[in-house]
Design a protein around this motif. Structure first.
Motif, PDB file in Angstrom:
ATOM      1  N   LEU A   1       6.626  12.868  19.407  1.00  0.00           N
ATOM      2  CA  LEU A   1       7.075  13.500  20.921  1.00  0.00           C
ATOM      3  C   LEU A   1       8.229  14.592  20.470  1.00  0.00           C
ATOM      4  O   LEU A   1       7.946  15.580  20.900  1.00  0.00           O
ATOM      5  N   SER A   2       9.029  14.396  19.447  1.00  0.00           N
ATOM      6  CA  SER A   2       9.893  15.372  19.195  1.00  0.00           C
ATOM      7  C   SER A   2       9.685  16.685  18.458  1.00  0.00           C
ATOM      8  O   SER A   2       9.951  17.777  18.505  1.00  0.00           O
ATOM      9  N   SER A   3       8.642  16.177  17.348  1.00  0.00           N
ATOM     10  CA  SER A   3       8.427  17.255  16.221  1.00  0.00           C
ATOM     11  C   SER A   3       6.874  17.621  16.288  1.00  0.00           C
ATOM     12  O   SER A   3       6.531  18.462  15.024  1.00  0.00           O
ATOM     13  N   GLY A   4       6.220  16.985  16.998  1.00  0.00           N
ATOM     14  CA  GLY A   4       4.727  17.369  17.010  1.00  0.00           C
ATOM     15  C   GLY A   4       4.041  16.749  16.017  1.00  0.00           C
ATOM     16  O   GLY A   4       4.475  15.424  15.701  1.00  0.00           O
ATOM     17  N   ARG A   5       2.990  17.132  15.212  1.00  0.00           N
ATOM     18  CA  ARG A   5       2.243  16.429  14.138  1.00  0.00           C
ATOM     19  C   ARG A   5       2.985  16.518  12.882  1.00  0.00           C
ATOM     20  O   ARG A   5       3.422  17.626  12.533  1.00  0.00           O
ATOM     21  N   ARG A   6       3.264  15.401  12.399  1.00  0.00           N
ATOM     22  CA  ARG A   6       4.086  15.419  10.924  1.00  0.00           C
ATOM     23  C   ARG A   6       3.188  14.578   9.891  1.00  0.00           C
ATOM     24  O   ARG A   6       2.319  13.769  10.336  1.00  0.00           O
ATOM     25  N   LEU A   7       3.615  15.096   8.828  1.00  0.00           N
ATOM     26  CA  LEU A   7       2.760  14.240   7.554  1.00  0.00           C
ATOM     27  C   LEU A   7       3.861  13.514   6.957  1.00  0.00           C
ATOM     28  O   LEU A   7       4.948  13.837   6.448  1.00  0.00           O
ATOM     29  N   LEU A   8       3.563  12.236   6.721  1.00  0.00           N
ATOM     30  CA  LEU A   8       4.408  11.219   6.255  1.00  0.00           C
ATOM     31  C   LEU A   8       3.693  10.885   4.916  1.00  0.00           C
ATOM     32  O   LEU A   8       2.629  10.663   4.516  1.00  0.00           O
ATOM     33  N   HIS A   9       4.659  10.518   3.927  1.00  0.00           N
ATOM     34  CA  HIS A   9       4.343   9.611   2.774  1.00  0.00           C
ATOM     35  C   HIS A   9       5.075   8.073   3.077  1.00  0.00           C
ATOM     36  O   HIS A   9       6.288   7.968   3.016  1.00  0.00           O
TER      37      HIS A   9
ATOM     38  N   GLU B   1       0.848  -1.060   0.094  1.00  0.00           N
ATOM     39  CA  GLU B   1       0.065  -0.119  -0.163  1.00  0.00           C
ATOM     40  C   GLU B   1       0.837   1.240  -0.159  1.00  0.00           C
ATOM     41  O   GLU B   1       1.973   1.051   0.703  1.00  0.00           O
ATOM     42  N   ASN B   2       0.592   2.206  -0.934  1.00  0.00           N
ATOM     43  CA  ASN B   2       1.306   3.637  -0.993  1.00  0.00           C
ATOM     44  C   ASN B   2       0.436   4.365  -0.198  1.00  0.00           C
ATOM     45  O   ASN B   2      -0.646   4.835  -0.927  1.00  0.00           O
ATOM     46  N   ILE B   3       0.676   4.888   0.942  1.00  0.00           N
ATOM     47  CA  ILE B   3       0.047   6.037   1.427  1.00  0.00           C
ATOM     48  C   ILE B   3       0.524   7.498   1.342  1.00  0.00           C
ATOM     49  O   ILE B   3       1.526   7.716   1.758  1.00  0.00           O
ATOM     50  N   THR B   4       0.237   8.186   0.335  1.00  0.00           N
ATOM     51  CA  THR B   4       0.745   9.396  -0.036  1.00  0.00           C
ATOM     52  C   THR B   4       0.874  10.519   1.113  1.00  0.00           C
ATOM     53  O   THR B   4       1.849  11.171   1.132  1.00  0.00           O
ATOM     54  N   GLU B   5      -0.312  10.567   1.925  1.00  0.00           N
ATOM     55  CA  GLU B   5      -0.321  11.344   3.105  1.00  0.00           C
ATOM     56  C   GLU B   5      -0.885  10.728   4.408  1.00  0.00           C
ATOM     57  O   GLU B   5      -2.196  10.078   4.212  1.00  0.00           O
ATOM     58  N   GLU B   6      -0.157  10.748   5.468  1.00  0.00           N
ATOM     59  CA  GLU B   6      -0.433  10.237   6.704  1.00  0.00           C
ATOM     60  C   GLU B   6      -0.014  10.872   7.750  1.00  0.00           C
ATOM     61  O   GLU B   6       1.234  11.189   7.929  1.00  0.00           O
TER      62      GLU B   6
END
Length: 738
Positions: free
Chosen positions: A300-308, A290-295
């Motif tokens: 803990l270190s950087s708060g809310r992050r957007l991952l591919h 599965e390729n999740i383009t945005e998640e």
């Protein structure tokens, strides 16, 4: 070890082990066969001896019926001792036991150095060996049994019923096993040596293989560690982390020792963990990838992050998923940058639209008064009532107005270029025809200063360019070559090829030339060097516009100059195959010449034509009225509001409608839409007369359905030509319909 070397040693080891096992099995089978033969011989010999003793005992009993069993036993032993029987059973490793049921005496007969002899009677201690027990109880047989000393022996046993004794013939099992044990030991030794040799070689090679494998694992670990994306490996069963790289530690803000063996529920809030776990299970059990383009995840270190993230199910040879590989890239900054670019682009678009709107409005506001200035000056110039001096003054007004209009056009042109709002239509342009056309347009100016023009151009060469904009740039170079030349000088145009795919148009003058240090300043806007002091009219932006237009067409503009000799300006463009026909000549220059009477060919019988002009500017209304008064057969109706114009059109049905675009309360497009929706008015030609002269304004007007689109300031000759044509078509249509 190299895989090929490893694949050689394994078969060798296997063959050695198989050969060793086969030898051991053969030895074991031989031992078993020998063992059974000994047991069979022991039984047979014991049974034979028992039969002999039984025969002797019976014989003695028959001849000496008064003897006791003990005496008969003693006589039998004497007979045996004399060698009549025992020599048949001399095997060197056998023992003969004879036990009596009565008397409790066990006698042992064995071979020694002096021959056969009896050992002293051994008192019976109450323990019978297994074979003697069987013999005394009347059984005959053989086997591996326990003797009186507790040792396992190979023994044959048989009873002597007449005497009530039992005979046992036994052999120590070790005597039978010894040669085979020695053989087994030797074979085992040989096998061990072989295994040792092969093992040593294998260990050496295996050590190399292990070292290579370890180095490979270290390289793999180093690669995984230095990959800038988070790499994680989860066990398929419980989805707990089995591997995590450095980037994963940095992203999640935890040391890997705190994460190995943990699941998503140990790291993320419940709802987020459930969502991530559901995706993992779907990949493991259903999709495999599965390729999740945005998640979005919380760290803990950087708060809310957007991952591919990419999730891959790793399967074993049986096709069962064993691990889940996750590769996650932090795209938060990239997405923020992209959004910033989008916002900046939107802001730039808004600024560009605002700039375009400003230019459009500025164009309209400047052209509207210029329409009156130039229009009335043209009318006055041909007024017979004016004196020569007055006509000269009017001409000066017209010249100043034309110069001002040129400045307005060039400034707006430069602004459009800088804002990217200028459209080009690139097509093959015949250079020879273009040069001739431009020279014809500047020839009058050259003749006025007694400047000769010459041209050297090969025929049949074309460049890829926008026809109108190339003419604009070339006209600028030619007009500059004439304006800044000396009296009775010369202007020469040369068209030459540059390489295999470029064409250069060179314009050379005999002017004063330009110092090398000033050449770079020529193409700066509004920089005329010292020309401003010479009284020669100019704006200082013509060269700037020309260079930028040519560069937008994939070409270049350059200059070469020598003080006291002259200058050469050139335009270089991509070469094209010559087209069969010259591109559209649909952008005529402003016509020159005397004002001709409108509808001059008409007669006194020409019917009156009604023209309706809807315009809110009184000066413009007055100008058009004075232009049309030169023809008595045109009846002009004027309306200063759109509503009045609509009412006049519906009641008077004019032959032609002139319509301004910028009207109070309702623009010209809305008025045109009303005319086109009216069955009685939709066939009347409607001409736009407007100061909205931007290219997009003209294009919009054509698409809206205006019969023609005239921009302010009006070119009176062209205006009268359009009126003449449309009224002539209207008259022709009426005659045809009549």
């Amino acid at each position: 070890m190299h895989p090929k070397k490893q694949s050689v040693w394994w078969p060798v080891m296997a063959i050695s082990l198989i050969a060793s096992l086969a030898f051991a099995a053969s030895l074991w089978l031989l031992y078993q066969a020998t063992h059974q033969n000994h047991l069979r011989d022991l039984k047979q010999n014991t049974e034979t001896l028992a039969n002999i003793i039984e025969s002797v005992a019976r014989t003695q009993t028959e001849y000496n019926p008064g003897l006791s069993a003990k005496d008969i036993f003693q006589i039998t032993l004497n007979v045996l001792e004399q060698g009549l029987v025992l020599t048949r059973f001399d095997r060197g490793d056998e023992e003969l036991l004879i036990g009596m049921r009565e008397g409790h005496v066990i006698r042992i007969l064995r071979k020694d150095d002096e021959g056969l002899g009896f050992i002293a009677n051994v008192p019976f201690d109450g323990k019978l060996s297994q074979p003697l027990y069987h013999a005394l109880h009347g059984k005959t047989g053989s086997g591996e049994l326990i003797d009186y000393a507790g040792n396992r022996v190979m023994a044959g046993y048989a009873p002597v019923p007449t005497l009530g004794i039992g005979i046992v013939m036994k052999i120590p099992r070790e005597h039978i096993q010894a040669p085979y044990i020695r053989a087994a030991v030797w074979s085992a030794g040989i096998v061990l040596v072989m295994i040792g040799l092969f093992s040593t070689a294998f260990i050496q090679y295996n050590r190399r293989y292990v070292n290579d494998l370890t180095a490979s694992e270290q390289r793999f670990a180093a690669i995984v560690e230095h990959i800038p994306f988070m790499i994680s490996l989860k066990r398929a069963g419980d989805l707990r982390i089995a591997l995590l790289n450095r980037a994963g530690e940095k992203l999640l803000g935890l040391d890997r020792t705190q994460l190995i063996g943990k699941s998503d529920y140990d790291r993320f809030p419940g709802e987020q963990a459930a969502r991530l776990t559901a995706k993992d299970r779907h990949v493991l059990n259903v999709s495999g990838y599965e390729n999740i383009t945005e998640e979005w995840i919380d760290t803990l270190s950087s708060g809310r992050r957007l991952l591919h993230t990419q999730k891959i199910a790793l399967k074993n040879a049986r096709g069962k998923a064993t691990y889940l590989l996750g590769i996650s890239e932090d795209i938060t900054e990239r997405r923020q940058a992209e959004q910033a670019l989008i916002d900046a682009r939107d802001e730039a678009d808004r600024a560009s639209r605002a700039k375009s709107d400003f230019l459009s409005n500025m164009s309209h506001e400047l052209r509207t008064p210029m329409n009156a200035i130039l229009g009335f000056s043209q009318l006055l110039e041909y007024d017979p009532a004016l004196t020569e001096r007055q006509k000269g003054n009017v001409q000066e007004i017209g010249k100043a107005g034309q110069h001002l209009l040129k400045i307005i056009n060039e400034v707006l042109d430069l602004a459009r270029i800088e804002s990217g709002r200028i459209d080009l239509s690139l097509e093959p342009v015949d250079v020879s025809m273009m040069v001739e056309e431009c020279l014809s347009l500047v020839r009058a100016l050259a003749e006025k200063r007694h400047i000769k023009t010459a041209c050297h151009k090969p025929a049949g060469l074309s460049v890829r360019a926008d026809h109108t904009r190339l003419r604009q740039a070339l006209l600028n170079l030619l007009s500059n070559a004439i304006k800044y030349n000396r009296e009775a000088g010369q202007v020469e145009v040369n068209v030459v090829r540059e390489g295999s795919n470029r064409l250069r148009i060179r314009v050379t003058d005999t002017g004063p030339g330009i110092e090398a240090r000033h050449l770079a300043e020529l193409f700066q806007p509004f920089n005329r060097l010292n020309a401003a002091r010479t009284g020669i009219e100019g704006t200082g932006i013509g060269l700037t516009i020309s260079r930028r237009l040519i560069e937008m067409m994939g070409g270049t503009v350059g200059v070469e100059s020598e003080v006291g000799t002259g200058s050469t300006f050139w335009i270089e463009l991509p070469l094209e195959t010559a087209s069969e026909t010259a591109p559209g000549q649909d952008h005529p220059e402003t016509a020159t010449g005397n004002l001709t009477p409108l509808l001059a060919a008409t007669t006194t019988e020409t019917p009156t034509r009604t023209v309706l002009y809807i315009e809110d500017n009184p000066a413009n209304l007055k100008l058009v009225a004075q232009i049309l008064t030169q023809h008595p057969h045109i009846h002009l109706l004027t309306a200063h509001t759109p509503w009045l114009g609509i009412e006049l059109a519906q009641t008077r049905h004019p032959h032609l409608i002139l319509l301004d675009i910028n009207l109070p309360g309702m623009d010209g497009y809305q008025v045109l839409e009303i005319f086109r929706s009216d069955a009685q008015l939709k066939k009347i030609p409607v001409v736009a007369i407007t100061a909205n002269a931007m290219p997009r304004d003209i294009e919009r007007g054509k698409q809206a359905g205006f019969t023609d689109y005239l921009t302010k300031p009006l070119d009176i000759v062209h205006f009268r030509t359009v009126i003449d044509r449309l009224l002539g078509e209207s008259e022709s249509g009426n005659k045809t319909s009549g």
